[in-house]
Design a protein around this motif. Sequence first.
Motif, PDB file in Angstrom:
ATOM      1  N   ASN A 143       0.822  -1.212   0.000  1.00  0.00           N
ATOM      2  CA  ASN A 143       0.000   0.000   0.000  1.00  0.00           C
ATOM      3  C   ASN A 143       0.853   1.258   0.000  1.00  0.00           C
ATOM      4  OD1 ASN A 143      -2.472  -1.329  -0.071  1.00  0.00           O
ATOM      5  ND2 ASN A 143      -2.556  -1.525   2.144  1.00  0.00           N
ATOM      6  N   LEU A 144       1.905   1.261   0.787  1.00  0.00           N
ATOM      7  CA  LEU A 144       2.788   2.427   0.865  1.00  0.00           C
ATOM      8  C   LEU A 144       3.425   2.710  -0.488  1.00  0.00           C
ATOM      9  CD1 LEU A 144       4.236   4.571   2.624  1.00  0.00           C
ATOM     10  CD2 LEU A 144       5.974   2.854   3.070  1.00  0.00           C
ATOM     11  N   LEU A 145       3.982   1.687  -1.121  1.00  0.00           N
ATOM     12  CA  LEU A 145       4.663   1.877  -2.399  1.00  0.00           C
ATOM     13  C   LEU A 145       3.680   2.209  -3.523  1.00  0.00           C
ATOM     14  CD1 LEU A 145       7.301  -0.976  -2.132  1.00  0.00           C
ATOM     15  CD2 LEU A 145       7.677   1.478  -1.821  1.00  0.00           C
ATOM     16  N   ARG A 146       2.503   1.636  -3.476  1.00  0.00           N
ATOM     17  CA  ARG A 146       1.490   1.904  -4.503  1.00  0.00           C
ATOM     18  C   ARG A 146       1.066   3.367  -4.473  1.00  0.00           C
ATOM     19  NH1 ARG A 146      -2.892  -1.562  -3.162  1.00  0.00           N
ATOM     20  NH2 ARG A 146      -1.718  -3.198  -4.178  1.00  0.00           N
ATOM     21  N   ASN A 147       1.004   3.960  -3.295  1.00  0.00           N
ATOM     22  CA  ASN A 147       0.505   5.327  -3.140  1.00  0.00           C
ATOM     23  C   ASN A 147       1.607   6.354  -2.909  1.00  0.00           C
ATOM     24  OD1 ASN A 147      -2.320   4.604  -3.290  1.00  0.00           O
ATOM     25  ND2 ASN A 147      -2.018   3.609  -1.330  1.00  0.00           N
ATOM     26  N   ALA A 148       2.838   5.980  -3.176  1.00  0.00           N
ATOM     27  CA  ALA A 148       3.957   6.888  -2.900  1.00  0.00           C
ATOM     28  C   ALA A 148       4.219   7.830  -4.074  1.00  0.00           C
ATOM     29  CB  ALA A 148       5.217   6.082  -2.612  1.00  0.00           C
ATOM     30  N   THR A 149       4.578   9.053  -3.723  1.00  0.00           N
ATOM     31  CA  THR A 149       5.123   9.998  -4.680  1.00  0.00           C
ATOM     32  C   THR A 149       6.620   9.959  -4.462  1.00  0.00           C
ATOM     33  OG1 THR A 149       3.171  11.402  -4.565  1.00  0.00           O
ATOM     34  CG2 THR A 149       5.199  12.424  -5.363  1.00  0.00           C
ATOM     35  N   VAL A 150       7.364   9.583  -5.500  1.00  0.00           N
ATOM     36  CA  VAL A 150       8.803   9.375  -5.369  1.00  0.00           C
ATOM     37  C   VAL A 150       9.545  10.527  -6.025  1.00  0.00           C
ATOM     38  CG1 VAL A 150      10.715   7.813  -5.877  1.00  0.00           C
ATOM     39  CG2 VAL A 150       8.445   6.891  -5.421  1.00  0.00           C
ATOM     40  N   GLY A 151      10.572  11.006  -5.330  1.00  0.00           N
ATOM     41  CA  GLY A 151      11.391  12.072  -5.898  1.00  0.00           C
ATOM     42  C   GLY A 151      12.314  12.652  -4.856  1.00  0.00           C
ATOM     43  N   GLU A 152      12.906  13.750  -5.201  1.00  0.00           N
ATOM     44  CA  GLU A 152      13.764  14.444  -4.259  1.00  0.00           C
ATOM     45  C   GLU A 152      12.894  15.154  -3.232  1.00  0.00           C
ATOM     46  OE1 GLU A 152      17.153  14.279  -4.133  1.00  0.00           O
ATOM     47  OE2 GLU A 152      16.783  12.755  -5.654  1.00  0.00           O
ATOM     48  N   ALA A 153      13.468  15.354  -2.069  1.00  0.00           N
ATOM     49  CA  ALA A 153      12.747  16.106  -1.046  1.00  0.00           C
ATOM     50  C   ALA A 153      12.433  17.489  -1.591  1.00  0.00           C
ATOM     51  CB  ALA A 153      13.593  16.205   0.219  1.00  0.00           C
ATOM     52  N   PRO A 154      11.268  18.021  -1.258  1.00  0.00           N
ATOM     53  CA  PRO A 154      10.920  19.335  -1.781  1.00  0.00           C
ATOM     54  C   PRO A 154      11.906  20.399  -1.278  1.00  0.00           C
ATOM     55  CG  PRO A 154       9.287  18.599  -0.177  1.00  0.00           C
ATOM     56  CD  PRO A 154      10.241  17.473  -0.392  1.00  0.00           C
ATOM     57  N   GLU A 155      12.237  21.315  -2.157  1.00  0.00           N
ATOM     58  CA  GLU A 155      13.105  22.429  -1.786  1.00  0.00           C
ATOM     59  C   GLU A 155      12.358  23.280  -0.766  1.00  0.00           C
ATOM     60  OE1 GLU A 155      16.606  24.420  -1.776  1.00  0.00           O
ATOM     61  OE2 GLU A 155      16.203  22.695  -3.060  1.00  0.00           O
ATOM     62  N   THR A 199      10.063  17.916   4.617  1.00  0.00           N
ATOM     63  CA  THR A 199      10.940  18.982   5.107  1.00  0.00           C
ATOM     64  C   THR A 199      11.316  18.725   6.563  1.00  0.00           C
ATOM     65  OG1 THR A 199       9.025  20.383   5.659  1.00  0.00           O
ATOM     66  CG2 THR A 199      10.099  20.793   3.542  1.00  0.00           C
ATOM     67  N   VAL A 200      12.495  19.242   6.933  1.00  0.00           N
ATOM     68  CA  VAL A 200      12.980  19.130   8.309  1.00  0.00           C
ATOM     69  C   VAL A 200      12.591  20.415   9.026  1.00  0.00           C
ATOM     70  CG1 VAL A 200      15.001  18.894   9.795  1.00  0.00           C
ATOM     71  CG2 VAL A 200      14.887  17.640   7.628  1.00  0.00           C
ATOM     72  N   ILE A 201      11.944  20.243  10.144  1.00  0.00           N
ATOM     73  CA  ILE A 201      11.390  21.366  10.889  1.00  0.00           C
ATOM     74  C   ILE A 201      12.145  21.541  12.204  1.00  0.00           C
ATOM     75  CG2 ILE A 201       9.277  22.325  11.900  1.00  0.00           C
ATOM     76  CD1 ILE A 201       9.199  21.577   8.804  1.00  0.00           C
ATOM     77  N   THR A 202      12.448  22.785  12.528  1.00  0.00           N
ATOM     78  CA  THR A 202      12.907  23.124  13.867  1.00  0.00           C
ATOM     79  C   THR A 202      11.769  23.941  14.464  1.00  0.00           C
ATOM     80  OG1 THR A 202      15.197  23.222  13.128  1.00  0.00           O
ATOM     81  CG2 THR A 202      14.697  24.252  15.256  1.00  0.00           C
ATOM     82  N   ALA A 203      11.290  23.516  15.616  1.00  0.00           N
ATOM     83  CA  ALA A 203      10.146  24.181  16.237  1.00  0.00           C
ATOM     84  C   ALA A 203      10.317  24.209  17.743  1.00  0.00           C
ATOM     85  CB  ALA A 203       8.851  23.458  15.877  1.00  0.00           C
ATOM     86  N   THR A 204       9.739  25.229  18.340  1.00  0.00           N
ATOM     87  CA  THR A 204       9.662  25.291  19.795  1.00  0.00           C
ATOM     88  C   THR A 204       8.306  24.709  20.169  1.00  0.00           C
ATOM     89  OG1 THR A 204      11.022  27.282  19.789  1.00  0.00           O
ATOM     90  CG2 THR A 204       9.787  26.809  21.803  1.00  0.00           C
ATOM     91  N   ILE A 205       8.361  23.565  20.869  1.00  0.00           N
ATOM     92  CA  ILE A 205       7.146  22.846  21.240  1.00  0.00           C
ATOM     93  C   ILE A 205       7.061  22.838  22.755  1.00  0.00           C
ATOM     94  CG2 ILE A 205       5.889  20.666  21.099  1.00  0.00           C
ATOM     95  CD1 ILE A 205       7.567  20.062  18.572  1.00  0.00           C
ATOM     96  N   GLU A 220      13.809  23.355   6.662  1.00  0.00           N
ATOM     97  CA  GLU A 220      14.931  23.039   5.792  1.00  0.00           C
ATOM     98  C   GLU A 220      14.577  21.907   4.832  1.00  0.00           C
ATOM     99  OE1 GLU A 220      18.902  23.289   8.223  1.00  0.00           O
ATOM    100  OE2 GLU A 220      17.376  22.269   9.432  1.00  0.00           O
ATOM    101  N   THR A 221      15.312  21.836   3.746  1.00  0.00           N
ATOM    102  CA  THR A 221      15.189  20.729   2.810  1.00  0.00           C
ATOM    103  C   THR A 221      15.802  19.494   3.437  1.00  0.00           C
ATOM    104  OG1 THR A 221      15.344  22.256   0.958  1.00  0.00           O
ATOM    105  CG2 THR A 221      15.809  19.940   0.490  1.00  0.00           C
ATOM    106  N   TYR A 222      15.114  18.353   3.351  1.00  0.00           N
ATOM    107  CA  TYR A 222      15.648  17.085   3.876  1.00  0.00           C
ATOM    108  C   TYR A 222      16.754  16.586   2.952  1.00  0.00           C
ATOM    109  CZ  TYR A 222      15.906  12.220   5.326  1.00  0.00           C
ATOM    110  OH  TYR A 222      16.360  11.001   5.753  1.00  0.00           O
ATOM    111  N   THR A 223      17.929  16.313   3.517  1.00  0.00           N
ATOM    112  CA  THR A 223      19.067  15.880   2.715  1.00  0.00           C
ATOM    113  C   THR A 223      19.404  14.411   2.899  1.00  0.00           C
ATOM    114  OG1 THR A 223      20.611  16.537   4.451  1.00  0.00           O
ATOM    115  CG2 THR A 223      20.111  18.187   2.748  1.00  0.00           C
ATOM    116  N   GLY A 224      18.638  13.731   3.722  1.00  0.00           N
ATOM    117  CA  GLY A 224      18.877  12.300   3.938  1.00  0.00           C
ATOM    118  C   GLY A 224      19.703  11.993   5.152  1.00  0.00           C
ATOM    119  N   GLN A 225      20.150  12.976   5.916  1.00  0.00           N
ATOM    120  CA  GLN A 225      20.922  12.729   7.143  1.00  0.00           C
ATOM    121  C   GLN A 225      20.091  13.102   8.355  1.00  0.00           C
ATOM    122  OE1 GLN A 225      22.442  14.392   4.624  1.00  0.00           O
ATOM    123  NE2 GLN A 225      24.222  13.375   4.132  1.00  0.00           N
TER     124      GLN A 225
END
Length: 163
Positions: A71-83, A92-98, A158-163
């Motif tokens: 199900n996950l792969l069937r409904n996935a949008t594949v590509g680079e992380a959005p800028e 996206t990678v979020i820094t937030a005060t929670i 921030e853009t997710y870079t994979g790390q």
Amino acid sequence: MSQESQVTFLTQDAYDRLAAELEELSVNGRNEIAKRIEAAREEGDLKENGGYHAAKDEQGKIEARIVQLTNLLRNATVGEAPESHGVVEPGTVITATIAGDESVFLIGNREIAAGTDLPVYSEQSPLGAAILGLKVGEKTEYTAPNGRQIKVEVTKVETYTGQ
């Protein structure tokens, strides 16, 4: 919206890793568990056969993971992380005060960040749903599962870079 119809963003690496896991489970995993079940059946009485019951439990887990991955792969949008454009969106990678504490996390599917220490929140989670679409500097509140109102301020996107 049902879980099966949700579109999920995946990086190409995450998609390839999950497709390989699905292939492994579908072929080798199923064959191996079938052999274990057959061997346990040959031991006799199935009511008190711990090996048989353990193998059947394992079979259930494998089949559930196969369905999940399919199900996950069937409904996935594949590509680079959005800028990143300073707006909270899936991938996206979020820094937030929670609730007064700074947190860094990824918005999206946990499978994207497998192998990293980066926490991941789904877009459908209370936190994810509350901050989706917010810009840097914007504040909101969300209701935690325990019923508490929690204040959130997005401080960085921030853009997710994979790390």
